[in-house]
Design an enzyme around this catalytic site. Structure first.
Site, PDB file in Angstrom:
ATOM      1  N   GLY B 131       0.825  -1.196   0.000  1.00 22.55           N
ATOM      2  CA  GLY B 131       0.000   0.000   0.000  1.00 22.55           C
ATOM      3  C   GLY B 131       0.861   1.248   0.000  1.00 22.55           C
ATOM      4  N   ASP B 240      -2.687  14.360   0.409  1.00 26.67           N
ATOM      5  CA  ASP B 240      -2.355  15.602   1.122  1.00 26.67           C
ATOM      6  C   ASP B 240      -3.627  16.302   1.605  1.00 26.67           C
ATOM      7  OD1 ASP B 240       0.382  15.472   1.039  1.00 26.67           O
ATOM      8  OD2 ASP B 240       0.595  16.661  -0.792  1.00 26.67           O
ATOM      9  N   THR B 270     -13.239   3.915  44.852  1.00 23.91           N
ATOM     10  CA  THR B 270     -12.352   2.944  45.507  1.00 23.91           C
ATOM     11  C   THR B 270     -11.757   3.648  46.719  1.00 23.91           C
ATOM     12  OG1 THR B 270     -10.376   3.590  44.286  1.00 23.91           O
ATOM     13  CG2 THR B 270     -11.670   1.799  43.340  1.00 23.91           C
ATOM     14  N   GLN B 279      -4.708  10.721  42.697  1.00 25.53           N
ATOM     15  CA  GLN B 279      -3.791  11.390  41.761  1.00 25.53           C
ATOM     16  C   GLN B 279      -3.370  10.485  40.610  1.00 25.53           C
ATOM     17  OE1 GLN B 279      -0.515  13.325  43.728  1.00 25.53           O
ATOM     18  NE2 GLN B 279      -1.737  15.149  44.080  1.00 25.53           N
ATOM     19  N   GLU B 363      -4.686   5.577   5.097  1.00 32.57           N
ATOM     20  CA  GLU B 363      -4.353   6.861   4.450  1.00 32.57           C
ATOM     21  C   GLU B 363      -2.882   7.206   4.656  1.00 32.57           C
ATOM     22  OE1 GLU B 363      -6.833   9.852   3.573  1.00 32.57           O
ATOM     23  OE2 GLU B 363      -8.702   8.828   4.018  1.00 32.57           O
ATOM     24  N   GLY B 364      -2.039   6.218   4.467  1.00 26.25           N
ATOM     25  CA  GLY B 364      -0.612   6.405   4.676  1.00 26.25           C
ATOM     26  C   GLY B 364      -0.268   6.033   6.103  1.00 26.25           C
TER      27      GLY B 364
END
Lengths: 265, 382
Positions: B131, B240, B270, B279, B363-364
Site C-alpha cells: 500500500g 495531502d 475505591t 492522583q 491513508e498512509g
C-alpha cells in the site's frame, strides 16, 4: 397563505447559568442562545403545513436583542423557513411576556398572516403567555397545547388536537388563528448542511428598536418586575438505606420521610 | 491574527454534526460494531443532510466545505463512531482525485449525477502486495483504442462492496514506476469489476472493506484523470488533502475516550472516594487531555494551512500521525481508567482502542507519515 412562526432564543441546556451583578437577571456572558424546544416543534409544524398546502410560505419572527434573535432566525431558515423578521428589543425593555406579545403584534399587524404558530411556552421562563396575549391583541382565537395541526382543504379550516387532562380533544379551527404547540411530539427535522450555509447569508427583515419602543410603551408600564434571580441550591448527597428485608426498608424510609424530611406530620 | 474562535457558521455546522452523531450514529455504534453491520440507512441519512460529499463544490452537487470545516464535522462524527465516519468520509477520498485531476467536463459528467443521489465511491490504490509503496503497484491498464483495459486486484478498499464508483490507480508501464501510473474513474456497472467479500476487521466494523478485482474491465479514455502518467501525482495530492480529516477523526476518538474516562472516574469509588480524586487517575486524565488538545490544534493548523492555498504535506502528515498516535494512547489509558470493565465489550472504551488503531495505518501508515515529515523537514535545510 403566509404562516408566521414565533421563535424565541433561550439559553442552551448545556450552558452554565449565572445571575448577573445586580442579582435580578441572567448574566448573558458566555451564554449560548438556541431555538426554544417548543418553538422548534412549532417550526416543524409550520414546515409540515407548508409542504401540504400549495402556495404556502413560512416566516419566522423573533423578538429579542438583535444578535440573539438573528441566530435563531438563521436556524429557522436552515430548517426550511422562507423568510425571517427580527424585532429588536429596545435596550432596557423588560423580559416580560406581555411586552414580547406587543412587540410581536407590531410585526404581525403589518402582514396578512393567516396562521401564527408558536411553542406553548419557552424553555426558560415557561410563562406560556405570549401566544394567548398575542391572539388577544390581534383579536383572533388561540388554541393552546396543540398537536397534529392539519389543513382541511374541503372546509378551508384547520383540524388539530389539544392535550387535556387524560386525553386529546379534536378541534376544527377557522383562520386566522394563533396555535401554541406542545413540545417534541413531531420529531423536529435536522437542518441540512447546505441549508445551514445558505441561512448564514439569508436576508433578515429588521424592525428597529426605535419602532418597537412606542409599540410596547403601554404594556411596558404593566410589566412584571423581576426582583431576584438565583440558582437552585446545590443538591446534597443521596442517603442510602441499609436493610435486610423489604419491610425493614419501607419502615426505615417512612421514618426518614417523617422525622428528617418531615414529609409526613 | 491567530484566532482560535470558531465563527457562528462553523459553530452551526459543528452543532448540526454533533446532533446527527448523537441522535443517529451513537445509539447504533455498539450494535454495528458487534455485528459488523454496515448501517446503510444511517449513511443514506448522512447523504440527505449533506454530510457525505463535504469536499465537492456546490456547483457539482456537493456541500463544498473548506477543509477546516470538514475537520470540525469529522471530529464530531468520529466521537460517536469512527467506523461509520470512515464510511461517511470515504466519498471525499474517492472523489478528491476527480476534483484535482478532472476537467470541467469530467467533473460535471461524473460528479453531478453522483452527488444528486445517495451513492458511495471507493478510492482504489492499495494492493495485496503493498500500500505504502504506491509506485510499485501492479494493477495494469492496457490502452485499446478509446478504452483502457484494467487487470489486477486492489485490497482493503473502504465501501467497495456497496460503491457505485471507483477511482482506480493502475500502471500503463510498470518499468516507468511512478510515471507510468494513471488514475481512472470506473463505474461499478463495468463488466469485469468484481468487489470481493467483506473483510472481518478488528475495528471500524460499521464500515465495509473488501478487495476489488479488475478482470479485463474496459474503461473509456475519457475517464482517465489528468495527463498520461499523472496518476501518481494525483494520488499523492489527494492524500495531502484527505490526510488531515484523519487527524480530526482520531481527535474525535480521543475526545470520546476522555469523555467516557472522566465521567467514569467521577462515578467509580475505591478506597472510599471517587477514583477521580486519586492522583494516579488525575495524572492519566491530565496526560490524555494534553494529547487530545495538541492533536486538535495540529489538525486545525494543517487544515488552515491547506485552506490558505498551501500544499501542507508536512502539516497534514504531522496532524495525522500525531493525532492517531495520541488517540491510540488516550484510548489505551481510558481502558486503564475503567480497569476490568474497560476490557469488557459491554463498556464503550475497548472499541475506541480498536478504532484508533486503524488511524495509525490507513491513508498512509504513520511510518510513511514520518518519512514525509522528515523529507519535508530536511528539504528546508538544503
Amino acid at each position: 397563505m403566509e404562516i408566521a412562526v414565533l421563535v424565541k432564543p433561550v439559553p442552551d441546556a448545556e450552558t452554565r447559568l449565572r445571575p448577573d451583578a445586580g442579582g435580578s437577571g441572567l448574566d448573558p456572558e458566555g451564554v449560548k442562545w438556541v431555538l426554544a424546544g417548543y418553538d422548534e416543534s412549532a417550526v416543524e409544524q409550520a414546515l409540515l403545513l407548508k409542504e401540504s398546502i400549495p402556495g404556502t410560505s413560512v416566516r419566522a419572527i423573533s423578538y429579542g436583542p438583535l444578535a440573539r434573535a438573528e441566530e435563531v432566525l438563521r436556524f429557522a431558515i436552515a430548517l426550511g423557513c422562507d423568510a425571517a423578521t427580527s424585532v429588536e428589543q429596545p435596550a432596557g425593555a423588560p423580559d416580560d411576556p406581555l411586552v414580547t406579545a406587543a412587540a410581536l403584534h407590531l410585526a404581525l399587524s403589518k402582514r396578512a398572516v393567516a396562521l401564527v404558530l408558536c411553542g406553548k411556552q419557552a424553555g426558560d421562563d415557561e410563562t406560556g403567555l405570549v401566544g394567548p396575549a398575542l391572539a388577544e391583541m390581534l383579536g383572533i382565537a388561540e388554541y393552546g397545547v396543540a398537536v397534529n395541526v392539519r389543513w382541511d382543504a374541503a372546509s378551508s379550516a384547520l383540524t388539530l388536537q389539544q392535550s387535556v387532562e387524560g386525553g386529546l380533544v379534536r378541534v376544527r379551527a377557522s383562520l386566522p388563528a394563533v396555535v401554541a404547540l406542545q413540545q417534541a411530539w413531531n420529531d423536529p427535522r435536522t437542518a441540512k448542511l447546505p441549508n445551514i450555509l445558505k441561512s448564514r447569508k439569508a436576508a433578515i427583515e429588521r424592525m428597529p428598536a426605535s419602532e418597537v419602543s412606542s409599540a410596547i410603551a403601554t404594556v411596558q408600564a404593566l410589566a412584571a418586575r423581576r426582583l431576584a434571580f438565583r440558582l437552585p441550591p446545590p443538591r446534597t448527597g443521596a442517603k442510602m438505606i441499609e436493610y435486610k428485608s423489604p419491610e425493614e426498608a419501607a419502615e426505615r424510609l417512612v421514618r426518614i420521610l417523617r422525622e428528617e424530611a418531615k414529609v409526613f406530620p | 491574527m491567530v484566532d482560535f474562535a470558531l465563527t457562528s457558521e462553523q459553530t452551526s455546522l459543528r452543532d448540526m454534526a454533533r446532533k446527527f452523531a448523537r441522535t443517529e450514529m451513537a445509539p447504533h455504534a455498539a450494535e454495528c460494531d458487534r455485528a459488523g453491520r454496515f448501517p446503510d440507512e444511517i449513511y443514506r441519512k448522512a447523504w440527505e443532510l449533506g454530510l457525505m460529499n463535504l469536499n465537492v463544490p456546490t456547483e457539482y452537487g456537493g456541500t463544498g466545505l473548506a477543509l477546516f470545516d470538514q475537520c470540525l464535522i469529522v471530529e464530531e462524527l468520529a466521537h460517536a463512531c469512527a467506523g461509520m465516519t470512515t464510511s461517511i468520509i470515504a466519498n471525499c477520498l474517492a472523489l478528491e482525485p476527480i476534483l484535482l485531476g478532472g476537467t470541467e467536463e469530467q467533473k460535471h459528467r461524473i460528479l453531478d449525477p453522483f452527488c444528486a443521489e445517495y451513492h458511495l465511491a471507493s478510492f482504489c490504490l492499495t494492493e495485496p502486495s503493498g500500500g505504502s509503496d504506491a509506485g510499485s503497484l501492479k494493477t495494469h491498464a492496457r490502452r485499446d483504442g478509446d478504452h483502457y483495459v484494467l487487470d489486477g486486484e486492489k485490497c482493503f478498499i473502504t465501501n467497495a462492496p456497496f460503491a457505485s464508483l471507483y477511482t482506480v490507480f493502475a500502471t500503463t508501464d510498470p518499468t516507468l514506476r511512478h510515471k507510468g501510473i494513471n488514475a481512472f474513474v470506473v463505474s461499478r456497472d463495468t463488466e469485469g469489476v468484481l468487489p470481493g467479500k467483506e473483510e472481518e476487521k478488528m475495528g471500524h466494523r460499521a464500515s465495509a472493506t473488501s478487495t476489488v478485482r479488475f478482470e479485463g474491465a474496459r474503461v473509456p479514455v475519457a475517464n482517465r484523470l489528468g495527463a498520461d502518467g499523472e496518476g501518481f501525482s494525483i494520488a499523492m495530492r489527494t492524500l495531502d488533502q484527505t490526510r488531515t480529516p484523519i487527524g480530526a477523526l482520531a481527535t474525535g476518538i480521543a475526545q470520546a475516550a476522555i469523555d467516557h474516562a472522566a465521567a467514569y472516574a467521577k462515578r467509580r469509588h475505591t478506597f472510599g472516594k471517587p477514583i477521580a480524586e486519586h492522583q494516579a487517575i488525575q495524572i492519566k486524565l491530565a496526560d490524555m487531555t494534553q494529547a487530545l488538545r495538541a492533536a486538535r490544534l495540529l489538525t486545525w493548523e494543517a487544515a488552515w494551512t491547506i485552506d490558505h492555498g498551501e500544499r501542507g504535506s508536512l502539516e497534514s502528515a504531522v496532524a495525522k500521525c500525531f493525532a492517531s498516535d495520541a488517540a491510540m494512547r488516550v484510548a489505551d489509558e481510558a481502558i486503564q481508567v475503567f480497569g476490568g470493565y474497560g476490557y469488557m465489550k459491554e463498556y464503550p472504551v475497548e472499541k475506541l482502542l480498536r478504532d484508533a488503531k486503524l488511524a495509525q495505518i490507513y491513508e498512509g501508515s504513520n511510518e510513511i507519515q514520518r518519512i514525509v515529515i522528515a523529507r519535508e523537514l530536511l528539504q528546508r535545510y538544503a
